[in-house]
Design a protein around this motif. Structure first.
Motif, PDB file in Angstrom:
ATOM      1  N   UNK A 281      38.696  28.206  69.256  1.00 19.26           N
ATOM      2  CA  UNK A 281      40.016  28.463  68.679  1.00 19.26           C
ATOM      3  C   UNK A 281      40.296  27.522  67.514  1.00 19.26           C
ATOM      4  N   UNK A 282      39.903  26.251  67.658  1.00 18.18           N
ATOM      5  CA  UNK A 282      40.130  25.294  66.584  1.00 18.18           C
ATOM      6  C   UNK A 282      39.338  25.676  65.340  1.00 18.18           C
ATOM      7  N   UNK A 283      38.066  26.120  65.524  1.00 10.65           N
ATOM      8  CA  UNK A 283      37.253  26.531  64.376  1.00 10.65           C
ATOM      9  C   UNK A 283      37.870  27.736  63.673  1.00 10.65           C
ATOM     10  N   UNK A 284      38.348  28.706  64.458  1.00  8.08           N
ATOM     11  CA  UNK A 284      38.970  29.883  63.871  1.00  8.08           C
ATOM     12  C   UNK A 284      40.196  29.485  63.055  1.00  8.08           C
ATOM     13  N   UNK A 285      41.016  28.592  63.605  1.00 11.13           N
ATOM     14  CA  UNK A 285      42.233  28.171  62.904  1.00 11.13           C
ATOM     15  C   UNK A 285      41.906  27.385  61.640  1.00 11.13           C
ATOM     16  N   UNK A 286      40.805  26.647  61.653  1.00 15.61           N
ATOM     17  CA  UNK A 286      40.401  25.947  60.434  1.00 15.61           C
ATOM     18  C   UNK A 286      40.097  26.941  59.322  1.00 15.61           C
ATOM     19  N   UNK A 287      39.463  28.069  59.682  1.00 16.39           N
ATOM     20  CA  UNK A 287      39.196  29.107  58.687  1.00 16.39           C
ATOM     21  C   UNK A 287      40.480  29.765  58.200  1.00 16.39           C
ATOM     22  N   UNK A 288      41.423  29.973  59.115  1.00 15.27           N
ATOM     23  CA  UNK A 288      42.710  30.562  58.734  1.00 15.27           C
ATOM     24  C   UNK A 288      43.442  29.642  57.767  1.00 15.27           C
ATOM     25  N   UNK A 289      43.461  28.359  58.089  1.00 12.93           N
ATOM     26  CA  UNK A 289      44.149  27.384  57.224  1.00 12.93           C
ATOM     27  C   UNK A 289      43.476  27.299  55.862  1.00 12.93           C
ATOM     28  N   UNK A 290      42.152  27.242  55.840  1.00 11.60           N
ATOM     29  CA  UNK A 290      41.440  27.144  54.570  1.00 11.60           C
ATOM     30  C   UNK A 290      41.730  28.349  53.684  1.00 11.60           C
ATOM     31  N   UNK A 291      41.772  29.531  54.285  1.00 12.14           N
ATOM     32  CA  UNK A 291      42.077  30.736  53.510  1.00 12.14           C
ATOM     33  C   UNK A 291      43.501  30.695  52.972  1.00 12.14           C
ATOM     34  N   UNK A 292      44.436  30.233  53.805  1.00 15.71           N
ATOM     35  CA  UNK A 292      45.828  30.167  53.372  1.00 15.71           C
ATOM     36  C   UNK A 292      46.003  29.199  52.212  1.00 15.71           C
TER      37      UNK A 292
END
Length: 417
Positions: free
Chosen positions: A6-17
């Motif tokens: 979940x943390x890895x997925x959220x890191x990708x979400x944040x980076x995209x944002x």
């Protein structure tokens, strides 16, 4: 999904944002809106910024004067032992986002020191980004912030769940209670637990308030028994302790500042106000005078929504001016009425506020509370400001800062204009 994935997925979400790209999944609305506020305000997403800690004497003064100290026994009983067993800490901050108390697992306390999460620290959103203290203070509801949902990268090993605390005596936000810890120790039910214990703490404040009203009533009854005409005794927040010569009311809306002497209250008209020993006010409405200026004549209404933290309404008319702080819900309602001068039905307001035209009971109940302090300034069928009232709305410079706590569909649309 486990916490690491979940943390890895959220890191990708944040980076995209942050880069303006399409994220692999959409962030939760409360997090997306917070990130947007951080980007607009210039918070650095990659570097931890720490404002200076409060001096020890300032910290102790805040603890002593905050209403939060009244509920610390409830919070400790409900949260600290659980937090310690689960390798979490409990953090209690005031309405300015300053950490006043911090208790729990000793190892996690030391880790919190490394993040600057310590007594006297400033954990407002505008200082340290999206987090479980500052974000609930902005949106006025419980929020869990997991790993990379924190805007600042150095907080990604941390997870927080915070719930705001409101004083039932005056409806004002007084702080936030947060449970925090490493990402691999947080349970999905943590937010519900924090919210439940916070509600118990607010109930304790309500119990103390009722006891104080009983004491004021005991003192007030002999005073009222000697007075002719209409009179009532209220506490400093306008809650009625005793009344004579008039129908009882639960609460009288008082202006921001009240002093002894002649004054004008929107719900009572001209009154004589006298401060009572030990707190509270004796209010004596003046007899009707046909030659007195009409308090509703040439009335102007100024709805001030410029601050994301405080909203107010100011009335000016033939009898003077009067100002009142608004709750978040009443600020929403008055904004919607001000932007629809021709009026809105209860179902229309329910659609604007909740996206559900069937929630008319809630709308009517809130409007009945608003009418207590706006007196004859609101018409109904449909609901609207009186036609001869001059209504001015003061808005934030950036429309996206309009009522940041609000999730009302009509307000969300207004932020996009």
């Amino acid at each position: 999904m486990d916490s690491v994935r979940a943390a890895r997925l959220l890191q990708g979400v944040r980076a995209a944002a942050l880069s303006g790209q399409e994220p692999p999944v959409e962030p939760r609305p409360v997090i997306e809106q917070s990130w947007d506020r951080m980007l607009r305000s210039g918070v650095d997403p990659d570097h931890d910024f720490r404002a200076g800690l409060l001096a020890l004497e300032d910290l102790e003064e805040r603890r002593r004067t905050s209403q939060l100290h009244e509920i610390m026994p409830v919070l400790r009983e409900g949260l600290v032992s659980i937090a310690d067993a689960a390798q979490h800490i409990m953090v209690v901050a005031d309405a300015d986002g300053r950490v006043l108390w911090r208790e729990g697992h000793s190892t996690v306390l030391r880790k919190a020191d490394g993040h600057g999460f310590e007594p006297g620290a400033d954990w407002r959103e505008s200082t340290v980004g999206t987090n479980g203290v500052g974000t609930p203070l902005v949106v006025r509801r419980p929020v869990q912030v997991f790993s990379a949902e924190h805007f600042v990268r150095t907080h990604h090993s941390w997870t927080c769940a915070g719930s705001p605390v409101t004083d039932p005596r005056d409806g004002k936000l007084i702080g936030v209670v947060d449970i925090s810890g490493p990402i691999d120790t947080m349970h999905p039910a943590t937010l519900a637990l924090v919210h439940s214990v916070t509600r118990l703490a607010e109930a304790e404040l309500r119990t103390r308030h009722l006891a104080a009203l009983d004491r004021l009533r005991t003192m007030a009854l002999p005073v009222l028994s000697r007075l002719p005409g209409r009179a009532l005794v209220v506490d400093e927040n306008g809650w009625t302790a005793a009344v004579t010569g008039m129908p009882p009311v639960d609460r009288i809306a008082l202006p921001k500042s009240l002093s002894s002497g002649r004054t004008w209250l929107a719900s009572l008209g001209e009154c004589a106000a006298e401060e009572l020993p030990g707190g509270g006010w004796l209010l004596r409405p003046a007899p009707a005078d046909p030659d007195a200026p009409d308090p509703q004549a040439t009335t102007s209404v100024v709805l001030d929504l410029r601050s994301g933290r405080h909203s107010s309404v100011t009335l000016s008319g033939g009898a003077g001016s009067w100002a009142h702080d608004l709750s978040p819900r009443h600020a929403e309602l008055l904004y919607l009425l001000a932007t629809h001068p021709s009026g809105r039905t209860a179902s229309g307001l329910a659609e604007d506020m909740f996206g559900d035209p069937a929630r008319t009971v809630t709308v009517r109940a809130e409007l009945s509370r608003v009418r207590r302090y706006l007196a004859g300034l609101l018409d109904h069928r449909p609901y609207r400001f009186r036609e001869d009232a001059d209504v001015e709305v003061l808005l934030p410079d950036d429309p996206r800062e309009l009522l940041p706590h609000s999730t009302a569909p009509a307000v969300l649309r207004a932020r996009q204009t």
